[in-house]
Each structure stands twice: as C-alpha cells, then as structure tokens.
Scaffold this active site. Structure first.
Site, PDB file in Angstrom:
ATOM      1  N   ARG A 101     -15.729  34.639  -1.629  1.00 13.13           N
ATOM      2  CA  ARG A 101     -15.030  35.411  -2.751  1.00 13.13           C
ATOM      3  C   ARG A 101     -15.697  37.024  -2.341  1.00 13.13           C
ATOM      4  NH1 ARG A 101     -15.378  34.403  -9.084  1.00 13.13           N
ATOM      5  NH2 ARG A 101     -13.437  33.324  -8.583  1.00 13.13           N
ATOM      6  N   HIS A 128      -5.740  35.179  -5.677  1.00 11.04           N
ATOM      7  CA  HIS A 128      -6.829  33.990  -6.129  1.00 11.04           C
ATOM      8  C   HIS A 128      -5.970  32.941  -5.683  1.00 11.04           C
ATOM      9  CE1 HIS A 128      -9.949  32.244  -7.754  1.00 11.04           C
ATOM     10  NE2 HIS A 128      -9.996  32.601  -9.017  1.00 11.04           N
ATOM     11  N   GLN A 131      -7.036  29.439  -7.067  1.00 11.94           N
ATOM     12  CA  GLN A 131      -6.797  29.154  -8.684  1.00 11.94           C
ATOM     13  C   GLN A 131      -5.241  28.828  -8.944  1.00 11.94           C
ATOM     14  OE1 GLN A 131      -8.943  29.929 -11.394  1.00 11.94           O
ATOM     15  NE2 GLN A 131      -7.177  28.613 -12.574  1.00 11.94           N
ATOM     16  N   ASP A 224      -4.528  36.898 -17.999  1.00 14.06           N
ATOM     17  CA  ASP A 224      -5.555  37.024 -17.257  1.00 14.06           C
ATOM     18  C   ASP A 224      -6.444  38.346 -17.928  1.00 14.06           C
ATOM     19  OD1 ASP A 224      -7.924  36.730 -15.865  1.00 14.06           O
ATOM     20  OD2 ASP A 224      -7.161  37.489 -13.953  1.00 14.06           O
ATOM     21  N   CYS A 264      -6.776  31.416 -16.174  1.00 13.04           N
ATOM     22  CA  CYS A 264      -7.921  31.250 -15.058  1.00 13.04           C
ATOM     23  C   CYS A 264      -9.395  31.070 -15.638  1.00 13.04           C
ATOM     24  CB  CYS A 264      -7.551  31.855 -13.802  1.00 13.04           C
ATOM     25  SG  CYS A 264      -8.453  33.655 -14.288  1.00 13.04           S
ATOM     26  N   ARG A 292      -9.415  23.062 -10.495  1.00 14.05           N
ATOM     27  CA  ARG A 292      -9.652  23.764  -9.448  1.00 14.05           C
ATOM     28  C   ARG A 292     -10.742  22.783  -8.534  1.00 14.05           C
ATOM     29  NH1 ARG A 292     -11.308  29.147  -9.740  1.00 14.05           N
ATOM     30  NH2 ARG A 292     -11.673  28.817  -7.538  1.00 14.05           N
TER      31      ARG A 292
HETATM   32  N1  NVA Z   1      -8.643  38.820 -12.342  1.00 14.19           N
HETATM   33  C1  NVA Z   1     -10.192  38.144 -12.524  1.00 14.19           C
HETATM   34  C2  NVA Z   1     -10.017  36.626 -12.287  1.00 14.19           C
HETATM   35  C3  NVA Z   1     -11.357  36.210 -12.627  1.00 14.19           C
HETATM   36  C4  NVA Z   1     -11.591  34.678 -12.098  1.00 14.19           C
HETATM   37  C5  NVA Z   1     -10.965  38.993 -11.779  1.00 14.19           C
HETATM   38  O1  NVA Z   1     -10.817  39.506 -10.719  1.00 14.19           O
HETATM   39  O2  NVA Z   1     -12.134  39.405 -12.266  1.00 14.19           O
HETATM   40  N1   CP Z   2     -11.082  31.321 -12.686  1.00  8.06           N
HETATM   41  C1   CP Z   2     -12.234  31.581 -11.722  1.00  8.06           C
HETATM   42  O1   CP Z   2     -12.015  32.037 -10.646  1.00  8.06           O
HETATM   43  O2   CP Z   2     -13.582  31.550 -12.411  1.00  8.06           O
HETATM   44  P1   CP Z   2     -14.831  31.917 -11.754  1.00  8.06           P
HETATM   45  O3   CP Z   2     -14.858  33.579 -11.752  1.00  8.06           O
HETATM   46  O4   CP Z   2     -15.957  31.748 -12.954  1.00  8.06           O
HETATM   47  O5   CP Z   2     -15.084  31.620 -10.571  1.00  8.06           O
END
Ligand code: NVA
Ligand code: CP
Length: 307
Positions: A101, A128, A131, A224, A264, A292
């Site tokens: 990540r 992502h 997801q 989101d 998500c 997931r």
């Molecule tokens: N769009 C959000 C998704 C979190 C799982 C982010 O990147 O923070």
């Molecule tokens: N949806 C998702 O990726 O959640 P986290 O940021 O908790 O991993």
C-alpha cells in the site's frame, strides 16, 4: 512470466471471472486451498494506514497456509532510505509475494519490474484493485451477473476507487458512470484505457457532472471519502467542492429500486453518504468488507498457482 496485480486492467475479463469464481468457492470452503503451505511468507507493506487491508491479508495468508509479514514503512528502510527495486530484490529471496500500500503508482511498477515474485497493489493514489475484486464479488452475490449492469460512482472521480471502478467495471462488461465536479474528474489516460477495455467487453464508460443524471436507473451506487489519504491538507476545499455529491435517500431513490449501495470504508458519515443510506436496506458494506478476505485469497491462489 510472473504476473503482478498493480491495476485492475492487469486482468482480462476471463481472468477476473476466474478469480471471482474461485473467491465464491473459497468463501464456502475457507481452508480448501493451501498454496502457501510450508509455511511460506507474504510481505504486506504499508506506507499508509489500514484496517481492512491489513486484517484481510494477514488472515487470508494464514488461511492459505502461509505467514504474513506486516511491514510499516515508517520503521523499515523503504521510503527514502532504499529504493523499491532494491527492496524487491531483497524480499524476493525470502517471500512468496509482496503486497504494498503506497502513494505513487510508479513505485509499484518499479517494485514489480525488480522482482520475480508477484507484486499486489494494496492501494495507491491511482488505484485500489483488491477492493474492486471484493466489490465485484459483492455485486455478484447480491445482484447476479456483472456484465450489462449500470454502476455509478459519485464524488471524487480522481480517487483510486473511482479510477479502479472505471478499469475493473469496464473489464467486467459493466456500464460505468462517474459523477464528479470537473476539478475531480478521473485522469484522461485512465478514462481512455477503460474505454478501450469496455469496447472489448460490451461495457461502457460515461463521465457526468450531475449526480442526478448519473444515478438515474443505476443498479449499483458507490461512493468513497472526499478526503483520501494524502489529501488531508485540502480537506476544507474538498468539502466545499464536493458538497453537492452526497449520497442521500433522495439520490438513492433515483436509482433502480433494488440498487445496491457500496462503500469501501472507512466512511465519513454525513459527508459523502448519509447515515440512513450507509446503514439502510440497500447497503451491503459489511459483506463488501468481508469479501476483501475471500477475493484476495482467490487472487493470491491465482497469482501463485494458476496464472
Ligand atoms: N480513497 C480512499 C480509500 C481508503 C480505503 C483513500 O485512498 O484514502
Ligand atoms: N477499504 C480499505 O482498503 O480499508 P483500509 O484502509 O482499512 O485497509
């Protein structure tokens, strides 16, 4: 050749279907696949916070007979001190796969180019894709076939989630609609890639400014956070610009009467979605979060043993 999963269109429609079919099997029989028996280790690296991704990869790797090694960039040499390529060459001698990540998509590409073990995008600024496998699995469970269905994403169209919906939805043959203000439209290159994929699957891609127009008749409604990780300094501006893109009951009422609502998570209730929608009868967010686990296990089985 090693296959990686850095963006949603790394899979063909047939491969995406195969992984989702396998996820459904694994959900029914959780310990039936053991490609990591040994146990082998999977490195799961975080440059950004996480609850779901961390837990689902840790549990999923264990379910597959392996050991998850969770690494925070903050106390590793990655992130300024050592390149992604060098890190990859160190890890590949000891681990079966790398999940990362991170911020820039380019870092993932560098990591993947430097290693012979599969690299999986656990979220980047641009995409992502893990997801989306979970989301598509959830839509299949609740709504049946994916191809031909209308999915509308409302809000930050430049976010990783919106852009992954473009690529993964197009791959699945869905009609993907994105409703966002111009300031937060998806990247043109991503729209072009999704459009090209949609031409081969019978899907389509359409951008809107008006959420009402975009949501009308939709089978699936998605939103989101308006403030993705890394964008915290822009919070006030984003809340102002995205204020008209809240998913509330009035907007949901314009979608198909049985439309699903997905998010998500984590959610900012009262901002991108009202509590009555996210906690309402059409919301499938808890199945989505659980999925997931099943979707990523299927992905790992596929990458390690079937690709
Ligand atoms: N769009 C959000 C998704 C979190 C799982 C982010 O990147 O923070
Ligand atoms: N949806 C998702 O990726 O959640 P986290 O940021 O908790 O991993």
């Amino acid at each position: 050749m090693t296959r990686h999963f850095l963006r949603d269109d790394d899979l063909t429609q047939a491969e995406q279907t195969e992984i989702l079919d396998l996820a459904i099997e694994l959900k029914k029989d959780r310990f039936s696949e053991r490609p990591l028996a040994g146990p082998q280790t999977v490195a799961v690296i975080f440059d950004k916070s996480s609850t779901r991704t961390r837990v689902s990869f840790a549990v999923g790797v264990a379910d597959l007979g392996g050991v998850p090694l969770i690494i925070s960039t903050a106390n590793s040499q990655l992130g300024g001190k050592e390149t992604a390529a060098d890190t990859a060459r160190v890890l590949e001698r000891q681990v079966a796969a790398i999940v990362w990540r991170t911020f820039a998509q380019a870092g993932l590409e560098e990591m993947a180019a430097g290693t012979k073990v599969p690299v999986v995008n656990g979220l980047s600024d641009d995409f992502h894709p893990c997801q989306l496998l979970a989301d598509l699995l959830t839509i299949r469970e609740h709504g049946g076939a994916l191809a031909g269905r209308i999915v509308t994403f409302i809000g930050d169209g430049a976010s990783n989630m919106a852009q992954s919906y473009l690529l993964a939805g197009a791959t699945a043959g869905m009609h993907v609609r994105i409703a966002s203000p111009d300031e937060y439209a998806p990247q043109e290159a991503v729209v072009a890639d999704a459009t090209r994929v949609a031409e081969t699957t019978g899907g389509s891609v359409t951008l809107f400014n008006d959420p009402v127009e975009a949501v009308t008749g939709a089978d699936v409604v998605v939103t989101d956070t308006w403030v993705s990780m890394g964008k915290e300094e822009e919070k006030a501006l984003r809340l102002r610009r995205l204020g008209a893109y809240r998913v509330d009951e009035q907007l949901m009422a314009l979608a198909h009467p049985d439309a699903l609502f997905l998010h998500c998570l984590p959610a900012d209730r009262g901002y991108e979605v009202t509590a009555d929608v996210i906690d309402g009868r059409q919301s499938v967010i808890w199945d989505e979060a659980e999925n997931r686990l099943h979707a990523q296990k299927a992905l790992l089985v596929w990458l390690l043993a079937r690709a």
